[in-house]
Design a protein around this motif. Structure first.
Motif, PDB file in Angstrom:
ATOM      1  N   ASP A 179      -8.587   9.172   2.729  1.00 21.06           N
ATOM      2  CA  ASP A 179      -8.484   9.956   1.501  1.00 21.06           C
ATOM      3  C   ASP A 179      -7.964  11.351   1.824  1.00 21.06           C
ATOM      4  O   ASP A 179      -8.609  12.108   2.551  1.00 21.06           O
ATOM      5  N   ASN A 229       0.593   9.477  -4.069  1.00 22.60           N
ATOM      6  CA  ASN A 229      -0.595  10.329  -4.170  1.00 22.60           C
ATOM      7  C   ASN A 229      -0.367  11.649  -3.439  1.00 22.60           C
ATOM      8  O   ASN A 229      -0.714  12.727  -3.936  1.00 22.60           O
ATOM      9  N   LEU A 232      -6.129  -1.054   0.994  1.00 20.09           N
ATOM     10  CA  LEU A 232      -5.789  -1.429  -0.375  1.00 20.09           C
ATOM     11  C   LEU A 232      -5.297  -2.860  -0.452  1.00 20.09           C
ATOM     12  O   LEU A 232      -5.577  -3.582  -1.412  1.00 20.09           O
ATOM     13  N   GLN A 236       1.613   3.637  -3.206  1.00 20.24           N
ATOM     14  CA  GLN A 236       0.448   4.322  -3.772  1.00 20.24           C
ATOM     15  C   GLN A 236       0.002   5.468  -2.873  1.00 20.24           C
ATOM     16  O   GLN A 236      -0.340   6.560  -3.361  1.00 20.24           O
ATOM     17  N   VAL A 237       0.020   5.249  -1.566  1.00 25.98           N
ATOM     18  CA  VAL A 237      -0.398   6.281  -0.612  1.00 25.98           C
ATOM     19  C   VAL A 237       0.527   7.495  -0.684  1.00 25.98           C
ATOM     20  O   VAL A 237       0.077   8.647  -0.792  1.00 25.98           O
ATOM     21  N   GLY A 287      -4.124   3.113   2.852  1.00 22.72           N
ATOM     22  CA  GLY A 287      -4.998   3.606   1.793  1.00 22.72           C
ATOM     23  C   GLY A 287      -6.437   3.854   2.195  1.00 22.72           C
ATOM     24  O   GLY A 287      -7.259   4.230   1.359  1.00 22.72           O
ATOM     25  N   ASN A 333       0.782  -1.235   0.000  1.00 14.00           N
ATOM     26  CA  ASN A 333       0.000   0.000   0.000  1.00 14.00           C
ATOM     27  C   ASN A 333       0.816   1.289   0.000  1.00 14.00           C
ATOM     28  O   ASN A 333       0.382   2.304  -0.539  1.00 14.00           O
TER      29      ASN A 333
END
Length: 237
Positions: free
Chosen positions: A95, A25, A203, A21-22, A92, A18
């Motif tokens: 948000d 972002n 995720l 990607q976290v 993940g 995970n």
């Protein structure tokens, strides 16, 4: 215009599926915020991923648990002079599009702590039924022992101001700390608000709290909340 220094604290334990990607972002879509990842002595490839991508991180030499990881982040925030710290998980579920909404009440001086809550508008992932029952129990317990009503007491998505960066850097529960941190804040007369957020399922990987551990969690945290409330004034002397 005064520019506030804002830090994202990301505790991570075995988040190899995970974390990239976290963090990518955050880097690409929210560059106005600083971040630090606290690698809690992961046994998978989390450390290699952090090093390979040159992410800002701290490697703990031993596993301290979620509380120790988060407290390390607060110590870092205090040392570096941050005005606001935002906690978010490395799996993940949280948000970052809610960052600005969560910190708005802190910037405006209306709150000391803002908790991202799943249970205000009840959108998105709501956790399992058994965990929701436990969360509601802890919410009622905290209301009884310290007079604060917080619906999503186990949410790890929260922001605090400079005052509570200092407090949490010095004192933070080590094992399943989120409810105890609320009691700690309440005992320090914190203005606590909740803001509705939408959370997702992790995720990848597995949660650190299994169904069996949920029972242990409830018993331990309940006793810890009561004991903390009873001993708070003595510990301040």
């Amino acid at each position: 215009m005064i520019t506030l220094k804002i830090l994202i604290i990301i505790p991570a334990y075995n988040e190899e599926k995970n974390i990239k990607q976290v963090v990518d972002n955050l880097i690409h879509n929210y560059p106005q915020y600083d971040y630090v990842i606290i690698n809690d002595c992961s046994s998978d490839n989390t450390k290699k991923i952090l090093e390979k991508n040159n992410y800002n991180h701290i490697d703990l030499p031993v596993n301290l648990g979620i509380g120790g990881g988060v407290q390390t982040g607060y110590k870092y925030a205090l040392e570096k002079g941050y005005d606001i710290a935002i906690q978010m998980d490395g799996d993940g579920q949280h948000d970052p599009k809610f960052f600005s909404d969560i910190i708005d009440s802190i910037i405006n001086g209306e709150a000391d702590i803002v908790i991202g809550s799943r249970f205000i508008e009840k959108d998105g992932f709501q956790s399992t039924k058994i965990r929701r029952i436990g969360i509601n129990f802890l919410s009622n317990l905290i209301k009884i022992v310290c007079g604060k009503r917080v619906k999503d007491v186990t949410s790890g998505y929260r922001a605090v101001n400079r005052k509570f960066i200092e407090i949490y850097a010095k004192e933070y529960a080590q094992d399943y700390p989120e409810p105890e941190a609320i009691v700690n804040a309440a005992m320090h007369n914190a203005r606590i608000l909740e803001y509705p957020v939408i959370m997702s399922e992790r995720l990848g990987g597995e949660s650190s709290i299994s169904h069996f551990k949920s029972v242990y969690y409830m018993i331990k945290v309940s006793l810890a909340i009561i004991l903390y409330r009873i001993t708070f004034n003595k510990r301040r002397i």
